[in-house]
Design a protein around this motif. Structure first.
Motif, PDB file in Angstrom:
ATOM      1  N   PHE A  36      -4.136 -21.897  15.450  1.00  0.00           N
ATOM      2  CA  PHE A  36      -5.127 -21.392  14.500  1.00  0.00           C
ATOM      3  C   PHE A  36      -4.449 -20.907  13.219  1.00  0.00           C
ATOM      4  N   TYR A  37      -3.335 -20.191  13.368  1.00  0.00           N
ATOM      5  CA  TYR A  37      -2.613 -19.718  12.183  1.00  0.00           C
ATOM      6  C   TYR A  37      -2.025 -20.887  11.385  1.00  0.00           C
ATOM      7  N   GLU A  38      -1.596 -21.914  12.075  1.00  0.00           N
ATOM      8  CA  GLU A  38      -1.124 -23.111  11.375  1.00  0.00           C
ATOM      9  C   GLU A  38      -2.249 -23.722  10.543  1.00  0.00           C
ATOM     10  N   CYS A  39      -3.455 -23.693  11.091  1.00  0.00           N
ATOM     11  CA  CYS A  39      -4.609 -24.217  10.360  1.00  0.00           C
ATOM     12  C   CYS A  39      -4.923 -23.365   9.134  1.00  0.00           C
ATOM     13  N   LEU A  40      -4.841 -22.046   9.276  1.00  0.00           N
ATOM     14  CA  LEU A  40      -5.064 -21.165   8.134  1.00  0.00           C
ATOM     15  C   LEU A  40      -4.020 -21.427   7.048  1.00  0.00           C
TER      16      LEU A  40
END
Length: 446
Positions: free
Chosen positions: A52-56
């Motif tokens: 999820f943080y990679e997506c952000l």
């Protein structure tokens, strides 16, 4: 995952939907466990948080690259939709709304895309303890960020993202998107004005957008009114679908030939004109370039700047075949505009003299007339030729005074013209370019 169920909007160039697929996988895995009432294992939860943080990170990177603002998730999804060149989007680019079963397939896809737009990230963020999503939901862009798109295109995409995010049904989303295709087109040709050719050895030819070009207008070019009218008359006919000619702008250096083409690109963009710059060493790619653009709902000018050839250069033969003379008819949505300091584009020598002025003992060319016709044949393939000559002293001073007024130069006229005359004597002589450089010099002094 929902991305696997797409029918039309399924494939994207250069893995452009990787972020979508990763975000979809997080939502799908979390939703599956939530539906079953099963809490995620500690290790599994950390893995999902990391993705999820990679997506952000990807969304913020996209904002920096493209200049997006607002809801970055919606802007990212919208960007995928407006750059996806498929059978439906390209047909809408040509005709607007179309008939056929493809509408059912697109409506099916819009149902999935609506779910992408409507993801419940608040619940997901609470479960994964990722409150940082609020930053990308209300993102304020920075004017200092590098952008692939100019400000106008950014606003188009961000405004469309808002409209799609507010749509109440898949059918409404489809209608909004179809109208966008009709008005602006799809993909890079819909969003950019100018392009260049990139063809690295061993790789496929790529028509790459030029994101930033000089925002010059024809009114900015002082003088040459007859030349500009001749150019705009031909371009007006072209974008209106009437018969038009290939155009050669020739004459002295610094007289505004290339600037006229830049101005044409800016002023006719909204009428569907696109400009592709091609260099001399790329002429062998012309047929492939034309094959890629001939079916699009745009008018294309293939632009060749500073065009000329020496005796030993044979690239002009590719150009001759493309302009006229090949078996395949040149598409009606393609013209060639070129600039040159030469009226006759291929270097000519006196047939009975060497370059040092002596008469040769033996002539190498037995058919001088044929050679001359071969060298002139390229220039004759341009139906419109426009001459840009060096201004005389009075015209040069007129250009200087006009530019001085335009840029707010506060200097007595007599002193201004005296300094301009001194400048041109050591900076390239009388020309519009020299006048602009002089004004830039004065402005730089403060």
């Amino acid at each position: 995952m929902r991305t696997r169920e797409l029918l039309v909007y399924r494939t994207f160039p250069e893995d452009g939907d990787r972020l979508l697929r990763r975000m979809d996988s997080v939502v799908a895995e979390y939703g599956k466990r939530a539906l079953a009432g099963e809490p995620a294992a500690p290790g599994e939860k950390e893995r999902l948080r990391e993705i999820f943080y990679e997506c952000l990170h990807g969304l913020i990177t996209e904002a920096g690259n493209y200049g997006f603002h607002g809801n970055l998730w919606h802007c990212y999804l919208t960007h995928l939709l407006v750059t996806n060149e498929n059978g439906y989007s390209r047909s809408c680019e040509l005709k607007g709304a179309i008939d056929g079963t493809v509408n059912e397939a697109v409506l099916h896809d819009m149902g999935i895309w609506k779910k992408f737009f409507d993801y419940d990230f608040e619940t997901l963020c609470k479960a994964l303890h990722t409150p940082e999503f609020s930053m990308v939901k209300h993102y304020e862009g920075s004017s200092g960020e590098n952008r692939v798109y100019n400000a106008r295109i950014c606003e188009c995409i961000c405004d469309l993202a808002q409209s799609l995010g507010k749509a109440e049904s898949a059918a409404e989303m489809k209608e909004i998107l179809t109208d966008f295709y009709r008005r602006y087109g799809v993909g890079k040709f819909g969003l950019h004005k100018c392009f260049r050719i990139e063809h690295k050895e061993g790789e496929a030819l790529h028509i790459a957008p030029i994101p930033r070009i000089a925002h010059v207008k024809l009114d900015d070019l002082v003088g040459y009114e007859a030349q500009k009218k001749k150019l705009t008359d031909n371009t007006d006919a072209f974008v209106a679908g009437r018969r038009a000619n290939n155009c050669l702008l020739f004459g002295d250096a610094g007289t505004g030939k290339s600037s006229c083409i830049k101005a044409i690109a800016n002023e006719y963009y909204d009428k569907g004109l696109r400009v592709i710059e091609v260099y001399k060493h790329q002429f062998q790619d012309l047929n492939e370039v034309i094959a890629r653009i001939k079916g699009r709902n745009y008018k294309f000018i293939i632009f060749m700047d500073d065009l000329s050839f020496e005796d030993f250069e044979i690239e002009y033969k590719y150009l001759k075949a493309v302009i006229e003379g090949g078996l395949e008819k040149k598409p009606e949505n393609v013209l060639i505009y070129a600039t040159s300091n030469r009226r006759h584009l291929i270097r000519e020598n006196y047939g009975d003299k060497t370059e040092d002025g002596h008469v040769p003992e033996i002539r190498q060319d037995m058919h001088t007339s044929d050679t001359i016709q071969e060298k002139l044949s390229l220039a004759y393939r341009f139906g419109v030729t426009i001459y840009f000559g060096t201004p005389d002293k009075r015209q040069f001073q007129g250009i200087v005074k006009t530019l001085a007024r335009r840029y707010g130069v506060d200097m007595p006229e007599e002193e201004l013209l005296f300094e301009a005359n001194r400048w041109e004597l050591s900076h390239g002589g009388l020309s519009g370019r020299t006048a602009q450089q002089f004004i830039d010099y004065i402005l730089g002094k403060g």
